[in-house]
Design a protein around this motif. Structure first.
Motif, PDB file in Angstrom:
ATOM      1  N   ASP A  68     -12.689   1.145  -1.204  1.00  0.00           N
ATOM      2  CA  ASP A  68     -11.892   0.135  -1.903  1.00  0.00           C
ATOM      3  C   ASP A  68     -12.781  -1.005  -2.354  1.00  0.00           C
ATOM      4  OD1 ASP A  68      -9.585   1.486  -1.680  1.00  0.00           O
ATOM      5  OD2 ASP A  68      -8.945   0.486   0.162  1.00  0.00           O
ATOM      6  N   THR A  69     -13.696  -0.718  -3.131  1.00  0.00           N
ATOM      7  CA  THR A  69     -14.581  -1.773  -3.619  1.00  0.00           C
ATOM      8  C   THR A  69     -14.634  -1.689  -5.119  1.00  0.00           C
ATOM      9  OG1 THR A  69     -16.490  -0.342  -3.525  1.00  0.00           O
ATOM     10  CG2 THR A  69     -16.003  -1.626  -1.552  1.00  0.00           C
TER      11      THR A  69
ATOM     12  N   GLU B 177     -17.625   4.741  11.944  1.00  0.00           N
ATOM     13  CA  GLU B 177     -16.851   4.399  10.761  1.00  0.00           C
ATOM     14  C   GLU B 177     -17.660   4.686   9.504  1.00  0.00           C
ATOM     15  OE1 GLU B 177     -15.083   0.589  10.928  1.00  0.00           O
ATOM     16  OE2 GLU B 177     -14.821   0.487   8.750  1.00  0.00           O
TER      17      GLU B 177
ATOM     18  N   ASN C  91      -2.147   8.333  14.364  1.00  0.00           N
ATOM     19  CA  ASN C  91      -2.113   8.284  12.914  1.00  0.00           C
ATOM     20  C   ASN C  91      -3.391   8.852  12.298  1.00  0.00           C
ATOM     21  OD1 ASN C  91      -3.632   6.276  13.984  1.00  0.00           O
ATOM     22  ND2 ASN C  91      -2.941   4.661  12.606  1.00  0.00           N
TER      23      ASN C  91
ATOM     24  N   GLU D 190       6.699   0.463  14.092  1.00  0.00           N
ATOM     25  CA  GLU D 190       6.165  -0.621  13.272  1.00  0.00           C
ATOM     26  C   GLU D 190       7.158  -1.767  13.150  1.00  0.00           C
ATOM     27  OE1 GLU D 190       3.248  -1.336  11.278  1.00  0.00           O
ATOM     28  OE2 GLU D 190       2.540  -0.153  12.964  1.00  0.00           O
TER      29      GLU D 190
ATOM     30  N   GLU E 112       0.831  -1.190   0.000  1.00  0.00           N
ATOM     31  CA  GLU E 112       0.000   0.000   0.000  1.00  0.00           C
ATOM     32  C   GLU E 112       0.864   1.237   0.000  1.00  0.00           C
ATOM     33  OE1 GLU E 112      -3.215  -2.059   2.926  1.00  0.00           O
ATOM     34  OE2 GLU E 112      -2.117  -0.277   3.523  1.00  0.00           O
TER      35      GLU E 112
ATOM     36  N   LYS F   4      -4.173   5.210   1.329  1.00  0.00           N
ATOM     37  CA  LYS F   4      -5.239   4.397   1.917  1.00  0.00           C
ATOM     38  C   LYS F   4      -5.620   4.947   3.274  1.00  0.00           C
ATOM     39  CE  LYS F   4      -5.807  -0.121   1.759  1.00  0.00           C
ATOM     40  NZ  LYS F   4      -6.989  -0.219   0.901  1.00  0.00           N
ATOM     41  N   CYS F   5      -6.848   4.911   3.571  1.00  0.00           N
ATOM     42  CA  CYS F   5      -7.246   5.447   4.874  1.00  0.00           C
ATOM     43  C   CYS F   5      -8.543   4.808   5.321  1.00  0.00           C
ATOM     44  CB  CYS F   5      -7.425   6.961   4.773  1.00  0.00           C
ATOM     45  SG  CYS F   5      -8.876   7.424   3.834  1.00  0.00           S
ATOM     46  N   LYS F   6      -8.853   5.118   6.518  1.00  0.00           N
ATOM     47  CA  LYS F   6     -10.144   4.710   7.047  1.00  0.00           C
ATOM     48  C   LYS F   6     -10.826   5.991   7.509  1.00  0.00           C
ATOM     49  CE  LYS F   6     -11.913   1.296  10.311  1.00  0.00           C
ATOM     50  NZ  LYS F   6     -11.431   0.254  11.225  1.00  0.00           N
TER      51      LYS F   6
ATOM     52  N   ARG G 141      -8.019   8.248   9.231  1.00  0.00           N
ATOM     53  CA  ARG G 141      -6.948   7.454   9.850  1.00  0.00           C
ATOM     54  C   ARG G 141      -6.112   6.817   8.760  1.00  0.00           C
ATOM     55  NH1 ARG G 141      -8.418   3.379  14.436  1.00  0.00           N
ATOM     56  NH2 ARG G 141      -8.406   5.345  15.562  1.00  0.00           N
ATOM     57  N   VAL G 142      -4.847   7.084   8.811  1.00  0.00           N
ATOM     58  CA  VAL G 142      -3.947   6.446   7.857  1.00  0.00           C
ATOM     59  C   VAL G 142      -3.079   5.447   8.600  1.00  0.00           C
ATOM     60  CG1 VAL G 142      -3.943   8.280   6.165  1.00  0.00           C
ATOM     61  CG2 VAL G 142      -2.388   8.385   8.101  1.00  0.00           C
ATOM     62  N   LYS G 143      -2.211   4.862   7.858  1.00  0.00           N
ATOM     63  CA  LYS G 143      -1.540   3.702   8.433  1.00  0.00           C
ATOM     64  C   LYS G 143      -0.555   4.058   9.542  1.00  0.00           C
ATOM     65  CE  LYS G 143       1.340   0.310   6.272  1.00  0.00           C
ATOM     66  NZ  LYS G 143       2.477   0.345   6.960  1.00  0.00           N
ATOM     67  N   THR G 144       0.261   5.012   9.290  1.00  0.00           N
ATOM     68  CA  THR G 144       1.319   5.273  10.247  1.00  0.00           C
ATOM     69  C   THR G 144       1.320   6.731  10.658  1.00  0.00           C
ATOM     70  OG1 THR G 144       2.932   5.892   8.575  1.00  0.00           O
ATOM     71  CG2 THR G 144       2.768   3.567   9.102  1.00  0.00           C
TER      72      THR G 144
ATOM     73  N   GLU H 152      -6.408  -0.261  14.581  1.00  0.00           N
ATOM     74  CA  GLU H 152      -5.843   0.306  13.369  1.00  0.00           C
ATOM     75  C   GLU H 152      -6.508  -0.251  12.142  1.00  0.00           C
ATOM     76  OE1 GLU H 152      -1.795   1.360  12.531  1.00  0.00           O
ATOM     77  OE2 GLU H 152      -1.348   0.690  14.557  1.00  0.00           O
ATOM     78  N   GLU H 153      -6.354   0.486  11.125  1.00  0.00           N
ATOM     79  CA  GLU H 153      -7.041   0.168   9.898  1.00  0.00           C
ATOM     80  C   GLU H 153      -6.883  -1.286   9.488  1.00  0.00           C
ATOM     81  OE1 GLU H 153      -5.029   2.139   6.773  1.00  0.00           O
ATOM     82  OE2 GLU H 153      -3.174   2.080   7.888  1.00  0.00           O
ATOM     83  N   ASP H 154      -5.724  -1.786   9.775  1.00  0.00           N
ATOM     84  CA  ASP H 154      -5.375  -3.028   9.129  1.00  0.00           C
ATOM     85  C   ASP H 154      -6.432  -4.099   9.162  1.00  0.00           C
ATOM     86  OD1 ASP H 154      -2.362  -4.626   8.602  1.00  0.00           O
ATOM     87  OD2 ASP H 154      -3.040  -2.710   7.832  1.00  0.00           O
TER      88      ASP H 154
ATOM     89  N   SER I  10     -14.703  -5.848   2.078  1.00  0.00           N
ATOM     90  CA  SER I  10     -14.951  -5.828   0.648  1.00  0.00           C
ATOM     91  C   SER I  10     -14.244  -6.998   0.004  1.00  0.00           C
ATOM     92  CB  SER I  10     -14.449  -4.518   0.070  1.00  0.00           C
ATOM     93  OG  SER I  10     -13.138  -4.295   0.522  1.00  0.00           O
ATOM     94  N   THR I  11     -13.036  -7.169   0.403  1.00  0.00           N
ATOM     95  CA  THR I  11     -12.253  -8.212  -0.221  1.00  0.00           C
ATOM     96  C   THR I  11     -12.789  -9.584   0.071  1.00  0.00           C
ATOM     97  OG1 THR I  11     -10.809  -7.305   1.377  1.00  0.00           O
ATOM     98  CG2 THR I  11      -9.929  -7.688  -0.806  1.00  0.00           C
TER      99      THR I  11
ATOM    100  N   ASN J 111      -9.511  -3.909   9.884  1.00  0.00           N
ATOM    101  CA  ASN J 111     -10.832  -3.590   9.373  1.00  0.00           C
ATOM    102  C   ASN J 111     -10.806  -3.111   7.939  1.00  0.00           C
ATOM    103  OD1 ASN J 111     -11.557  -4.135  11.925  1.00  0.00           O
ATOM    104  ND2 ASN J 111     -11.475  -2.008  12.586  1.00  0.00           N
ATOM    105  N   VAL J 112      -9.740  -2.447   7.643  1.00  0.00           N
ATOM    106  CA  VAL J 112      -9.721  -1.748   6.381  1.00  0.00           C
ATOM    107  C   VAL J 112     -10.105  -2.615   5.209  1.00  0.00           C
ATOM    108  CG1 VAL J 112      -8.260  -0.691   4.696  1.00  0.00           C
ATOM    109  CG2 VAL J 112      -8.072  -0.044   7.069  1.00  0.00           C
ATOM    110  N   VAL J 113      -9.320  -3.556   4.973  1.00  0.00           N
ATOM    111  CA  VAL J 113      -9.490  -4.253   3.720  1.00  0.00           C
ATOM    112  C   VAL J 113     -10.509  -5.367   3.756  1.00  0.00           C
ATOM    113  CG1 VAL J 113      -8.182  -5.069   1.789  1.00  0.00           C
ATOM    114  CG2 VAL J 113      -7.059  -3.829   3.624  1.00  0.00           C
TER     115      VAL J 113
ATOM    116  N   VAL K 262     -13.659   2.244   4.510  1.00  0.00           N
ATOM    117  CA  VAL K 262     -12.249   2.137   4.199  1.00  0.00           C
ATOM    118  C   VAL K 262     -12.054   2.451   2.726  1.00  0.00           C
ATOM    119  CG1 VAL K 262     -10.370   0.507   3.953  1.00  0.00           C
ATOM    120  CG2 VAL K 262     -11.845   0.442   5.958  1.00  0.00           C
TER     121      VAL K 262
END
Lengths: 454, 604
Positions: free
Chosen positions: A384-385, A361, A408, B534, A100, A348-350, A434-437, B576-578, B585-586, B580-582, A364
């Motif tokens: 992201d769909t 929420e 973040n 990280e 990503e 990418k974000c939420k 919210r982003v990753k880092t 964190e997004e991880d 949908s996937t 939930n994020v993806v 995403v």
């Protein structure tokens, strides 16, 4: 008891000197101490546990040493993925994350492809499987590490389309069959010998791999590594352990990765490569890489080293199969993300919105910043769909409140479009991105501040 | 002449000594075979250097010292000690017949017994074993019996001692000494109950009859080597000043016996130690060592003196008076430059006791400049010396940063690679403990640890040491991470500290689990400053740390639960997004695909 320290305190700074635990004299020094067992800790009573909030930790998806050993690794590898669904074994948070970071919206589709992989609940398992498969199993998951560049070189995304999905269906079906068979028979008799199934499995796998359209010669491709991609996998990681080298290889791997992305969408390929990349990527060359070496020792090496091992041992034909499988298999093809070609920043974000004093929420997706005709900046978040639903589409006005918050997150206030609440469509809402880092958040925040002034 | 006689006797008497002798049995014993020294400078009263030598060779480790002394004398025995000399010879003879393995076995048995028994009992038993185990079967036994003073009954002894005839008194005293030196159940209490102690103490002052001074000193030494009550009986009988007076005896063997007796009394505990000091024992004791060259003193004599001095330094609550310590220390420093292994070992023990205390007590020792010599002995490779010197060094680094620095400046760290990999796990443990207190120091001190390449050794102990050593290494790591610079912490991680550290998270000892969690959170703080959180997360996850930390949330210890839960919340939050994020949908797409497949196509 003789420790000067009081054990209740959690910080020992400046108070850390401890006296000896036991008095030692000329009378007792020669006596053997009773050895103390490491033991294992005692678990709290159910009563207590009931009242505790047990948190589940987020996995970044790293291989676990413990998973990689053992006689049953191949077995496990086979078992688990079907449970997770078809090729779920590749789902690997780590692989996705670095990707990503790299792809950053330039290739939306690739991101979406990865997504499925992530779904897999257990990375450990995944990894266990990868490593496990390395030497012996026909699944050949591990090949991917080498394959990536291969794929990058020659494979067009389009080529992997139809045949890939056909292959996948077959493979999924095969795996489900294996799973069901094993479940059934092991339930009946846990002591049964499963060897024959795996022989059959191997045969079936070979047969589906030889279907038209799956016929890449993996080994051949591997031998002709093109460009940077080759580097990570083909070299012994140990050899390049020195920290200074790391950034180089990291960037190499990185570029490879994005390369793949653009052209090829092979979740399975990305899995293992990604894990390698993840580690190396994580220390960007610009960074001094304080933890660089350690990372290189631990994560990249372990992930890398295992993979190459698999290669080395794996018979060529197995590898072939794997290559083909991977190259064919683009879970992402299914998802066609909407690209935003003209975005100068994508991430990418939420997305959350604030309602009743708490953040809900929104979804995403990928945030894009695009210039508009009138010199303003458009902030667009697409889910992201397949449909790429717009989660937020606003202009960045000069007066827009925008702040960094938390680890973040970036906080903005705007009148959301589409509205979060039909009734009060024109009321400004606090949105949390919210982003990753932390770095990502800092960057986003900085850009937003710049752009709203502009 | 008869000088060696007292030593032989002494060995039976002293409980501290006995245990010490056992302790030193192995390597140190070898060290005392120093023909050159003995031959070159025979002690004034010591008849034959060759006798020493031979004795040493013959004597089994545990009791070598005392027995050896006795034997030497035998060869040149004077009249009124025939019985003793016979006994001594017997001993030698007996030991000759035994190989050292046998002796070792016996000692081990005794040790096991000892551990079960009470401390006081231990001493007696050990003493007995080393003395007359085989008397009854010895062919020479009869000779001794013929002497007339052997194997008297207590009644006969009481009668003899109460006699007005000096010769009879001497005979009876000698008989008492022999009874008190026998292996099984020496009739210490009967002698006490018979009221013999004041009489024996009285004999100590009979300067007109050296033999009775010597025999009574020996008998009293053995009584004082018993339980605290028995020691008390000797003290209550007024023995302390009497023995102190005997220190100045021109008869070396009598003086030595007095040294020994005072050692037993002072070794009983803080109270009697201070009483001995209060009666003024230190001056005359040190005077015995105030010779231009201590090598000119008889080996056994010197050892006795050193041991008694170490008893004056021993015990806490309270520790010995600081003025007394300051008075003794210069002599200890001098002894620390001597070449006899037992003297060195006992001196190191004394210093280890003295450094086991507050920083100002450490300071008293450090300022004598003894540390470099201690460090030298630390690297001597002789276990009986390395053990106490390591303890002493370890004690010193519990002190101030400056005191610690003196240890570092003396080159101690260079010895630690071998200590941290020592075959004896106790040494590893002590070395790791010492490291933990050095890493608890200043950052430049941590840097010295790094510069000496000791971090990999800590990792080694953490991975492969026994649990006690591992715990000390955990402390070393936590202290290091607590006080170290970011670069130092990074170096620690680069050396692979995480995996072995994390592997100990499942240990039973919740205290150590907390200390590990603390180290982990310290490392995280460093990673945060580098924006490498990280990476650290990945590293920890990779070596299974995440699973372990997660599991600790079920720990019965509430503090462990909270600490582990905090770590997860802070660094491994699923928020964190991880996660939930993806997925959603996937996963849909994925699921879809699977369902598309046709299971059952393959028949197994």
């Amino acid at each position: 008891m003789k420790y000067k320290l009081n054990f209740n305190c959690t910080r020992y700074r400046n108070m850390a000197k401890r006296n000896a635990e036991k008095e030692l004299t000329d009378r007792n020094w020669d006596q053997e101490d009773d050895a103390e067992e490491v033991g294992t800790f005692s678990v709290a009573s159910e009563e207590v546990l009931k009242n505790r909030a047990i948190k589940k930790a987020k996995r970044r998806g790293v291989a676990l040493e413990s998973e990689s050993g053992g006689a049953f690794k191949g077995f496990k590898g086979l078992m688990v993925p079907p449970g997770g669904g078809g090729l779920a074994g590749f789902g690997n948070g780590t692989s996705i994350k670095p990707l990503e970071g790299l792809s950053n919206g330039s290739t939306m589709s690739s991101v979406s492809n990865l997504a499925p992989a992530k779904t897999t609940p257990e990375k450990k398992v995944t990894f266990g499987r990868i490593t496990a498969n390395g030497p012996k199993s026909p699944l050949g998951t591990d090949k991917k590490a080498t394959d990536p560049k291969t794929n990058g070189d020659k494979q067009q995304p389009s080529s992997s389309g139809p045949s890939a999905s056909a292959y996948h269906r077959q493979l999924a079906a095969l795996n489900c069959s294996v799973r069901d068979w094993i479940v059934k028979h092991v339930d009946t008799n846990p002591l049964c010998d499963l060897t024959p199934i795996f022989k059959d499995y191997e045969r079936y796998l070979t047969s589906i791999e030889q279907l038209p359209g799956n016929s890449n010669d993996g080994s051949g491709q591997k031998q002709t590594p093109a460009g940077p991609a080759t580097r990570g996998p083909s070299q012994q990681p140990q050899d390049e352990a020195p920290p200074e080298k790391r950034p180089t290889s990291a960037s190499a791997a990185t570029s490879t990765t994005s390369f793949h992305f653009g052209q090829k969408v092979d979740g399975s390929v990305l899995g293992p490569l990604g894990s390698g990349v993840a580690a190396s990527f994580s220390f960007s060359p610009g960074n001094t890489g304080m933890f660089g070496k350690s990372v290189s020792q631990a994560s990249p090496i372990s992930s890398f080293s295992k993979v190459p091992e698999g290669h080395a041992d794996g018979p060529a034909n197995e590898r072939k199969g794997a290559d083909e499988e991977e190259s064919e298999e683009p879970p992402k093809v299914i998802v066609t993300e909407v690209k935003e070609e003209d975005a100068f920043y994508s991430k990418k974000c939420k997305l959350f919105y604030k309602k009743d004093n708490e953040f809900k929420e929104k979804g995403v997706g990928t945030l894009h910043l695009k210039p508009t005709a009138n010199q303003k900046t458009q902030l667009l978040v697409r889910a992201d769909t397949n449909l790429g639903n717009i989660l937020l589409n606003v202009l960045v006005p000069p007066n827009m409140p925008c702040s960094r918050t938390g680890k973040n997150n970036v906080l903005i206030v705007c009148v959301p479009n589409p509205p979060v609440c039909e009734k009060n469509a024109s009321i400004p809402v606090t949105m949390l991105i919210r982003v990753k880092t932390t770095e990502d958040a800092d960057e986003l925040h900085k850009i937003l501040l710049e752009k709203k002034e502009a | 002449m008869s000088q060696s006689e007292p030593r032989a006797a002494g060995k039976f008497k002293s409980r501290r000594r006995a245990s010490r002798a056992t302790a030193l049995s192995g390597p140190s014993c070898r060290g005392c075979w120093k023909p050159e020294r003995d031959a070159a400078a025979p002690p004034p009263a010591s008849p034959s250097g060759s006798g020493h030598l031979q004795q040493r060779e013959l004597s089994p480790p545990a009791t070598a010292r005392t027995r050896l002394a006795g034997n030497v004398l035998n060869t040149t025995m004077s009249t009124n000690e025939n019985a003793n000399s016979t006994a001594a010879r017997l001993n030698r003879f007996k030991n000759k017949g035994k190989d050292s393995t046998e002796m070792r076995r016996r000692r081990i048995e005794v040790n096991v017994e000892l551990r079960k028994a009470k401390k006081d009992d231990q001493m007696l038993k050990r003493r007995n074993v080393s003395t007359f185990p085989d008397d009854a079967t010895s062919p020479l036994q009869e000779n001794r019996n013929n002497q007339g003073s052997a194997l008297w009954s207590v009644e006969e002894i009481v009668k003899g001692i109460n006699s007005s005839n000096l010769e009879v008194q001497l005979q009876a005293t000698q008989a008492a000494r022999k009874l008190l030196s026998r292996e099984k159940q020496p009739p210490i209490d009967q002698i006490i109950e018979a009221g013999m102690i004041p009489k024996l103490v009285g004999f100590l002052g009979r300067t007109d009859c050296n033999p009775i001074q010597f025999e009574s000193a020996w008998a009293l030494t053995n009584i004082a080597s018993g339980t605290s009550d028995q020691t008390k009986a000797v003290v209550d009988g007024g023995a302390i000043p009497a023995f102190i007076a005997l220190l100045a005896s021109p008869q070396a063997h009598i003086s030595e016996q007095a040294v020994w007796a005072l050692g037993n009394i002072a070794g009983d505990g803080s109270a009697y130690r201070d009483l001995v000091i209060k009666y003024g024992a230190i001056d005359p004791l040190l005077a015995l060592l105030a010779v231009p060259d201590i090598s000119s003193l008889a080996c056994g004599y010197l050892r006795n003196l050193t041991w008694t001095l170490s008893n004056l330094c021993r015990n806490k609550n309270p520790a010995p008076p600081i003025e007394a310590i300051e008075q003794i220390l210069p002599t200890l420093v001098r002894l620390l430059h001597h070449d006899d292994p037992e003297v060195l070992a006992d001196t190191c023990w004394a210093i280890s006791y003295l450094t086991d205390g507050s920083n100002d007590r450490i300071e008293v020792v450090v300022k004598t400049g003894v540390v470099p010599q201690l460090v030298k002995l630390l690297g001597s490779g002789e276990l009986p010396i390395v053990t106490p010197s390591l303890r002493a060094i370890g004690n010193i680094v519990t002190g101030t940063d400056e005191q610690t620095q003196i240890v570092i400046d003396s080159g101690a760290l260079a010895v630690f690679p071998s200590l941290l990999t020592h075959p004896k796990t106790n040494i590893q443990k002590e070395a790791a403990w010492t490291m933990s207190n050095i890493t608890a120091g200043r950052q430049d001190q941590i840097q010295q640890v790094v510069n000496h390449g000791l971090v990999p050794y800590l990792v080694g102990i953490l991975s492969k040491g026994d649990f006690k050593s591992q715990k000390e290494a955990v402390w070393a790591v936590t202290n290091y991470t607590s006080g170290g610079t970011i670069e130092q912490i990074v170096y620690l991680v680069q050396n692979g500290i995480l995996e072995p550290l994390i592997n100990l998270l499942s240990a039973k000892d919740s205290k150590i689990v907390l200390v590990i969690l603390d180290a982990i959170s310290n490392i995280f703080l460093a990673a945060e400053k580098l924006n490498e959180t990280e990476k650290l997360c990945i590293l920890i996850e990779e070596c299974g740390g995440l699973d372990r930390i997660e599991a600790l949330q079920s720990h019965e210890n509430e503090t462990v639960y909270k600490a582990s839960s905090n770590l997860i919340e802070k660094y491994f939050s699923a928020e964190e997004e991880d996660q939930n994020v993806v997925p959603e949908s996937t996963s849909d797409g994925y699921t879809f695909q699977i369902q598309d497949g046709t299971p059952g196509t393959f028949n197994f």
